[in-house]
Design a protein around this motif. Structure first.
Motif: not given
Length: 140
Positions: A8-31
Motif C-alpha cells: 500500500d503506497t500510503f503505508d510505504l510513506w507512513d514510516r512509523d506506522g501511526d496512520g499519518l504521514i508526517s514531514t519527517h516520514d517523507i523526508l526519511a523515505g526520500i533520504t
C-alpha cells in the motif's frame, strides 16, 4: 505461484506506522532512496495535501491528493472506506467535514446539516447505506 501482496503506497510513506504521514516520514523515505531534498520542500508538499491543518497527511487526505482536489465519487463503498479514517464503519462529523474539504464542489451545505439530513436512524453517524444515499442525493 501465489500472488504477492501489493504494498500500500500510503503505508510505504507512513514510516512509523501511526496512520499519518508526517514531514519527517517523507523526508526519511526520500533520504532512504538516496535522494536529497530540503525540509522546506517537504513541508510544502505536506501542506498541499493537508486539508485539516494538523501538518500531517491522513489516509483520506493522501487518497484525495492522489485523485486530485475534486475527485469524482463513483463508488460509494470506496469513498466510505476512504473517509472512514478511524475504520469504525461509521462516518462521523469530522470525517464528513474532511469529505467536504476534499470535494468543495460537492455541496454548499455544512457537514452538520448534511449529517442531520442523512442520518436516518438519528444515531449521530452515517452508516454505509446512509452515506451511499447521501452521495446519490448530492450527485443529482
Amino acid at each position: 505461484m501465489g500472488s504477492e501482496p501489493t504494498a500500500d503506497t500510503f503505508d510505504l510513506w507512513d514510516r512509523d506506522g501511526d496512520g499519518l504521514i508526517s514531514t519527517h516520514d517523507i523526508l526519511a523515505g526520500i533520504t532512504a532512496l538516496g535522494l536529497d531534498i530540503d525540509y522546506d520542500s517537504v513541508e510544502r508538499l505536506v501542506a498541499a495535501a493537508d486539508t485539516n491543518g494538523d501538518f500531517l497527511i491522513s489516509r483520506a487526505e493522501f487518497d484525495a491528493a492522489r485523485l486530485g482536489r475534486d475527485p469524482e465519487i463513483t463508488d460509494p463503498d470506496a469513498a466510505f472506506d476512504t473517509f472512514d479514517e478511524n475504520r469504525d464503519n461509521l462516518i462521523e462529523l469530522d470525517e464528513l467535514e474532511s469529505l467536504l474539504r476534499t470535494c468543495p464542489d460537492l455541496t454548499d451545505e455544512s457537514a452538520e446539516s448534511l449529517l442531520r439530513t442523512a442520518d436516518l436512524d438519528g444515531d449521530g453517524y452515517l452508516s454505509r447505506a446512509e452515506f451511499a444515499a447521501l452521495l446519490a442525493t448530492l450527485a443529482r
